[in-house]
Design a protein around this motif. Structure first.
Motif, short mmCIF file in Angstrom:
data_model
loop_
_atom_site.label_atom_id
_atom_site.label_comp_id
_atom_site.label_asym_id
_atom_site.label_seq_id
_atom_site.Cartn_x
_atom_site.Cartn_y
_atom_site.Cartn_z
N LEU A 1 62.02 20.32 98.18
CA LEU A 1 61.61 21.12 99.06
C LEU A 1 62.06 22.42 98.68
O LEU A 1 61.44 23.59 98.73
CB LEU A 1 62.19 20.80 100.64
CG LEU A 1 62.00 21.69 101.56
CD1 LEU A 1 61.89 20.59 102.89
CD2 LEU A 1 63.01 22.75 101.86
N TRP B 1 55.26 21.78 101.35
CA TRP B 1 56.22 22.89 101.44
C TRP B 1 55.76 23.93 100.71
O TRP B 1 56.21 25.09 101.01
CB TRP B 1 57.41 22.47 101.23
CG TRP B 1 58.03 21.71 102.65
CD1 TRP B 1 58.37 20.39 102.48
CD2 TRP B 1 58.29 22.07 103.85
NE1 TRP B 1 58.62 19.93 103.83
CE2 TRP B 1 58.67 21.05 104.47
CE3 TRP B 1 58.02 23.36 104.40
CZ2 TRP B 1 59.00 21.09 106.03
CZ3 TRP B 1 58.57 23.56 106.05
CH2 TRP B 1 58.93 22.33 106.47
N HIS C 1 55.57 15.51 99.63
CA HIS C 1 56.74 16.20 100.04
C HIS C 1 56.55 17.83 99.44
O HIS C 1 56.63 18.77 100.38
CB HIS C 1 57.91 15.73 99.92
CG HIS C 1 59.07 16.46 101.14
ND1 HIS C 1 59.01 16.30 102.20
CD2 HIS C 1 60.08 17.06 100.65
CE1 HIS C 1 60.09 16.94 102.76
NE2 HIS C 1 60.73 17.37 101.84
#
Length: 453
Positions: A145, A21, A17
């Motif tokens: 994130l 990003w 993840h």
């Protein structure tokens, strides 16, 4: 997949993840400036970026069905290859046609990427331990994130400050690094994402293409059969509309209070970094919010609080107050997204999970487009502050849509964030199970959502 522990699955999910990003964090601060350096106008840039929305709207649901039928890893691999190609093309894009191609490819990337990684994490976690509370990982994903976006923005600014490197301009340098990080993300995906699925071949691919529309149809069928799921997806309509206030109108509002666009731009760089860090901190609070308030009640309360922060951005007179409200808004945003997505996941079983996430994600897109037009019109006629107040009301009035999830939890008596009982809706052979109990997305996830974000 079953040989991994819950902790190992969560760690791999968070690494992948973050790699997803980090390149975006590098791109955002320099993109518009780079395109202007290459001679494109703001109108041309806006038209080119619009290509992404058109492509995502067309592909979001079919690609969600492909992921559920063909497998999450193959779809994510293709997505990352397309994303890598789009960033590589951005290195040389100096015309409207090339830039539109870049963003059309980004649209394909986003449509393919929206949901499969998060769905893999939830399904892999439940396969390893059916009683596992996966909300912890979804909340940590929001933290990751925010941290990666903030780190990317800081790294991008540092690279620009170093100046040109040989023939590469200062504004192009972050894009070069983003290309390299996108390649690292692809390698990480190939290495870390372990998925058990039937052997793929030409027949399997043809079958998946035939089955994908049915999977999408069944995902919409779930909305008809589950009031809880329908209400949760409806939240995205209000959310998408209201997000225009702090994603699109805030810079204009800040320029009003500081007396100029240049001064506002100088403040927005560090303020955006602080906002993403606040978003990460908000996401880190997800386990505490679930424990103290419950996911459904906590998500509803955060919708109201986020509306209040937007009111602050619209009414506070000085730049300090506006920016504090802006950072607080992102903190609430980071906390609310994992709660919403956790609620969504508990309403659907594995085979249709990505399709339902795609439906949820797609709902926000037309709402955001409508919000951009209507709030822009209000801003032109009555002022940006009035437009922000309208958006704040829209964000807050979504709160009652969490009531069906809250009532379902009260009926079943299942602790929020724990394992939920599941009841079959319709034919057990044809329809996935739909959870009737409690309860979560820049962005778990969006994994998406994220995003946008």
């Amino acid at each position: 997949m079953s040989t991994l522990t819950v902790a190992q699955i969560r760690h791999r999910f968070l690494v992948l993840h973050g790699l997803r990003w980090l390149p975006v964090g590098l791109l955002i601060p320099v993109f518009i400036l780079l395109m202007q350096e290459r001679g494109l106008t703001l109108t041309q840039i806006g038209l080119a970026v619009g290509a992404q929305g058109v492509v995502v709207l067309a592909l979001e649901l079919p690609t969600g069905g492909f992921a559920d039928v063909l497998g999450r890893k193959p779809v994510l691999v293709v997505a990352n290859v397309v994303g890598l190609a789009s960033l590589a093309l951005l290195l040389v894009a100096d015309s409207l046609a090339l830039l539109a191609t870049v963003w059309a490819l980004q649209g394909v990337f986003r449509a393919l990427d929206s949901g499969p990684l998060e769905s893999w994490y939830v399904d892999a976690t439940l396969a390893a331990d059916p009683d596992a509370a996966y909300e912890k990982g979804l909340g940590q994903a929001g933290t990751v994130l925010g941290l990666c976006m903030a780190a990317g923005a800081l790294l991008s600014g540092g690279l620009v400050a170093l100046g040109p490197v040989g023939p590469v301009s200062a504004l192009t340098t972050p894009i070069v690094v983003a290309v390299g990080l996108q390649a690292v993300a692809l390698a990480g995906l190939l290495t870390l994402l372990a998925e058990q699925r039937p052997a793929a071949g030409a027949g399997a691919l043809r079958s998946s293409l035939r089955q994908a529309p049915r999977m999408v149809g069944e995902a919409f069928g779930l909305l008809r059969r589950s009031r809880v799921l329908l209400a949760l997806v409806a939240v995205e309509l209000f959310w998408g509309f209201g997000m225009v206030t702090f994603e699109g109108l805030l810079p204009i509002r800040l320029a009003e209070v500081v007396g100029g666009a240049d001064r506002a731009a100088a403040l927005l760089g560090p303020a955006s970094t602080a906002a993403w860090l606040a978003s990460a901190g908000g996401a880190a609070l997800t386990p505490l919010l679930i424990r103290w308030l419950g996911a459904a009640f906590g998500a509803a309360l955060l919708r109201i609080v986020q509306g209040i922060t937007v009111v602050g951005m619209g009414l506070l007179a000085g730049p300090v107050g506006v920016l504090i409200a802006f950072v607080a808004c992102y903190a609430v945003h980071g906390a609310a997204n994992p709660l919403h997505m956790g609620l969504l996941h508990r309403q659907v079983d594995g085979p249709y999970r990505t399709s339902v996430i795609s439906v949820n994600s797609m709902a926000a897109m037309p709402a955001a487009a409508l919000g951009g037009v209507l709030l822009g019109y209000v801003g032109d006629r009555a002022g940006v502050s009035v437009a922000m107040l309208v958006g704040a009301v829209v964000l807050a009035v979504a709160a009652p849509l969490y009531l069906p999830a809250w009532r379902a939890d009260r009926r079943t008596g299942v602790p929020v964030g724990g394992a939920d009982p599941v009841v079959a809706v319709g034919s057990a052979a044809d329809v996935p199970a739909v959870g009737v109990a409690a309860d979560h997305g820049p962005g778990a996830a969006d994994a998406k959502k994220v995003g946008r974000r």
